[in-house]
Design an enzyme around this catalytic site. Structure first.
Site, PDB file in Angstrom:
ATOM      1  N   HIS A   1       1.138   4.716  -2.481  1.00  0.00           N
ATOM      2  CA  HIS A   1       0.748   5.506  -3.662  1.00  0.00           C
ATOM      3  C   HIS A   1       2.036   6.128  -4.169  1.00  0.00           C
ATOM      4  CE1 HIS A   1      -3.546   5.288  -2.539  1.00  0.00           C
ATOM      5  NE2 HIS A   1      -3.027   5.189  -1.326  1.00  0.00           N
TER       6      HIS A   1
ATOM      7  N   HIS B   1      -9.576   0.883  -1.203  1.00  0.00           N
ATOM      8  CA  HIS B   1      -9.549   1.560   0.093  1.00  0.00           C
ATOM      9  C   HIS B   1     -10.957   1.485   0.691  1.00  0.00           C
ATOM     10  CE1 HIS B   1      -5.759   3.115  -1.275  1.00  0.00           C
ATOM     11  NE2 HIS B   1      -5.626   3.986  -0.295  1.00  0.00           N
TER      12      HIS B   1
ATOM     13  N   GLU C   1     -11.152   3.570   6.024  1.00  0.00           N
ATOM     14  CA  GLU C   1     -10.104   4.491   6.491  1.00  0.00           C
ATOM     15  C   GLU C   1     -10.829   5.605   7.239  1.00  0.00           C
ATOM     16  OE1 GLU C   1      -8.110   6.604   3.322  1.00  0.00           O
ATOM     17  OE2 GLU C   1      -6.459   7.297   4.606  1.00  0.00           O
TER      18      GLU C   1
ATOM     19  N   HIS D   1       0.856  -1.192   0.000  1.00  0.00           N
ATOM     20  CA  HIS D   1       0.000   0.000   0.000  1.00  0.00           C
ATOM     21  C   HIS D   1       0.887   1.234   0.000  1.00  0.00           C
ATOM     22  CE1 HIS D   1      -3.806   2.084   1.889  1.00  0.00           C
ATOM     23  NE2 HIS D   1      -3.140   2.907   1.074  1.00  0.00           N
TER      24      HIS D   1
ATOM     25  N   ASP E   1       1.765   4.101   2.703  1.00  0.00           N
ATOM     26  CA  ASP E   1       0.702   4.905   2.097  1.00  0.00           C
ATOM     27  C   ASP E   1       1.281   6.034   1.233  1.00  0.00           C
ATOM     28  OD1 ASP E   1      -1.943   5.415   1.504  1.00  0.00           O
ATOM     29  OD2 ASP E   1      -2.459   6.322   3.425  1.00  0.00           O
ATOM     30  N   ASP E   2       1.632   7.179   1.865  1.00  0.00           N
ATOM     31  CA  ASP E   2       2.187   8.331   1.147  1.00  0.00           C
ATOM     32  C   ASP E   2       3.398   8.826   1.933  1.00  0.00           C
ATOM     33  OD1 ASP E   2      -0.012   8.859  -0.969  1.00  0.00           O
ATOM     34  OD2 ASP E   2      -1.101   8.641   0.917  1.00  0.00           O
TER      35      ASP E   2
HETATM   36  N1  ADE Z   1      -4.615   8.646  -2.164  1.00  0.00           N
HETATM   37  C1  ADE Z   1      -3.378   8.745  -1.671  1.00  0.00           C
HETATM   38  N2  ADE Z   1      -3.376   8.417  -0.370  1.00  0.00           N
HETATM   39  C2  ADE Z   1      -4.639   8.077  -0.035  1.00  0.00           C
HETATM   40  C3  ADE Z   1      -5.275   7.635   1.142  1.00  0.00           C
HETATM   41  N3  ADE Z   1      -4.628   7.475   2.291  1.00  0.00           N
HETATM   42  N4  ADE Z   1      -6.598   7.416   1.111  1.00  0.00           N
HETATM   43  C4  ADE Z   1      -7.278   7.583  -0.019  1.00  0.00           C
HETATM   44  N5  ADE Z   1      -6.732   7.993  -1.162  1.00  0.00           N
HETATM   45  C5  ADE Z   1      -5.409   8.231  -1.180  1.00  0.00           C
HETATM   46 ZN    ZN Z   2      -3.812   4.724   0.476  1.00  0.00          ZN
END
Ligand code: ADE
Ligand code: ZN
Length: 353
Positions: A29, A207, A210, A27, A288-289
């Site tokens: 992005h 997703h 969350e 996971h 994630d990011d």
């Molecule tokens: N796009 C990038 N990060 C995300 C996240 N945590 N939740 C939903 N969309 C995303």
């Molecule tokens: Zn994500």
């Protein structure tokens, strides 16, 4: 060995174990791995104007109150990506970090609509990312693949157009996902595009849970027929759903630093990762990011284990083993990674297999 009777490792050796154990990241992005320095370098290379005067000013803006407040900045950051080389450079930088964190397998989400809606050809996006994956395999020994995500705040028709536009590159990605603003965009909006994706032989993930309710997790399972849930942390509000996720061994790709940065949990000490593991769920740790949330894989492991003393060597082993179980990868690769995991734990005299 019965691990419940083992004395827990001191923090130093536990940190070393967390850093050095092989792991899979499922996971990430890839647009969320764009560090501010690279955003500025690409902006200069491509003549793109940024709303922030400096790297420091941009980084200082990374204070988020919820998912949407992050997404607004994240999409602005991605505006510097124009050429194939930009996508390559971004993904190659990520693979360097992944290698340092002993990630042996990575499945990278990418958001084509974020780029094609700005006039960037699909070929630039996919070729650049694909080239970085190939180089990660050959030069770094990392098994790497791509998952194409639909932006859920856009329409079903736009998702179908994106799938169609990506079909000429069908061999370059292994699955589809669903990301962006969750609240108000339930999975059912994309049931038909997921049915088509499954017909095409693609893996399917989404997703859910969350920020959205447990009902979105159920809808992702029942209507999209997903193989994994991304995040899914809100499942604990629904005990029957937890029992189902555990019985069906549906993986949850949990992202601890992300959850704290986006205020899903107030503090890391309140994160429910220990409860997810105690419930027998196939939970795993992901970044994630990472450029926006304070760290890559090992930063996530260390921050989580430091804040939650219930987590020790047994949970570290389980999280890494879960990451391999949940991967879209051949059984022979999974067996090899699991053997490498066992070998690293054996160095500390530990055996959980
Ligand atoms: N796009 C990038 N990060 C995300 C996240 N945590 N939740 C939903 N969309 C995303
Ligand atoms: Zn994500």
């Amino acid at each position: 060995m019965d691990h419940t009777t083992l004395p827990e490792l001191p923090r130093g050796p536990l940190h070393a174990l967390l850093r050095e154990m092989p792991k899979a990241e499922l996971h990430i992005h890839i647009e969320g791995s764009l560090e501010p320095e690279l955003i500025f370098a690409l902006a200069q290379r491509n003549g793109v104007a940024l709303a922030y005067p400096s790297v420091e000013a941009l980084r200082a803006a990374y204070a988020f109150s919820d998912l949407q407040s992050f997404l607004d900045i994240y999409y602005a950051g991605a505006s510097v990506l124009l050429q194939e080389a930009d996508f390559f450079d971004m993904a190659w930088a990520y693979f360097g970090r992944a290698k340092a964190d002993n990630v042996v397998h990575a499945e990278l989400f990418f958001d084509p609509q974020t780029h094609t809606d700005r006039g960037v050809p699909m070929a630039h996006v996919i070729h650049g990312l694909q080239r970085a994956c190939a180089r990660a395999r050959s030069e770094l020994g990392i098994s790497a693949s791509l998952i194409l995500c639909f932006l859920r705040h856009l329409s079903e028709a736009a998702a179908f157009e994106t799938l169609e536009a990506a079909l000429p590159y069908r061999d370059s990605y292994i699955g589809v996902g669903l990301d962006s603003s969750e609240q108000g965009h339930p999975p059912e909006k994309f049931a038909r595009v997921y049915a088509r994706s499954r017909e095409l032989g693609l893996h399917v993930v989404a997703h859910a849970g969350e920020e959205g309710p447990p009902a979105y997790i159920r809808a992702a399972l029942d209507l999209l027929k997903v193989e994994r849930i991304d995040h899914g942390v809100r499942c604990l509000e629904d005990p029957a759903l937890v029992r189902r996720l555990a019985a069906e061994r549906v993986p949850l790709t949990v992202c601890p630093l992300s959850n704290v940065k986006l205020c899903v949990f107030k503090t890391m000490a309140e994160h429910n990762l220990p409860a997810l593991l105690d419930a027998g769920l196939c939970a795993l740790v992901n970044s994630d990011d990472p450029a926006y949330f304070g760290g890559y894989m090992n930063d996530n492991f260390i921050a989580t284990f430091d804040a939650l003393p219930q987590l020790g060597a047994a949970q570290a082993y389980r999280l890494a083993a879960n990451s391999f179980e949940a991967a879209f990868a051949p059984a022979a690769d999974k067996a090899r990674w699991r053997a490498a995991l066992d070998a690293r734990f054996a160095l500390d005299g530990l055996s959980f297999s």
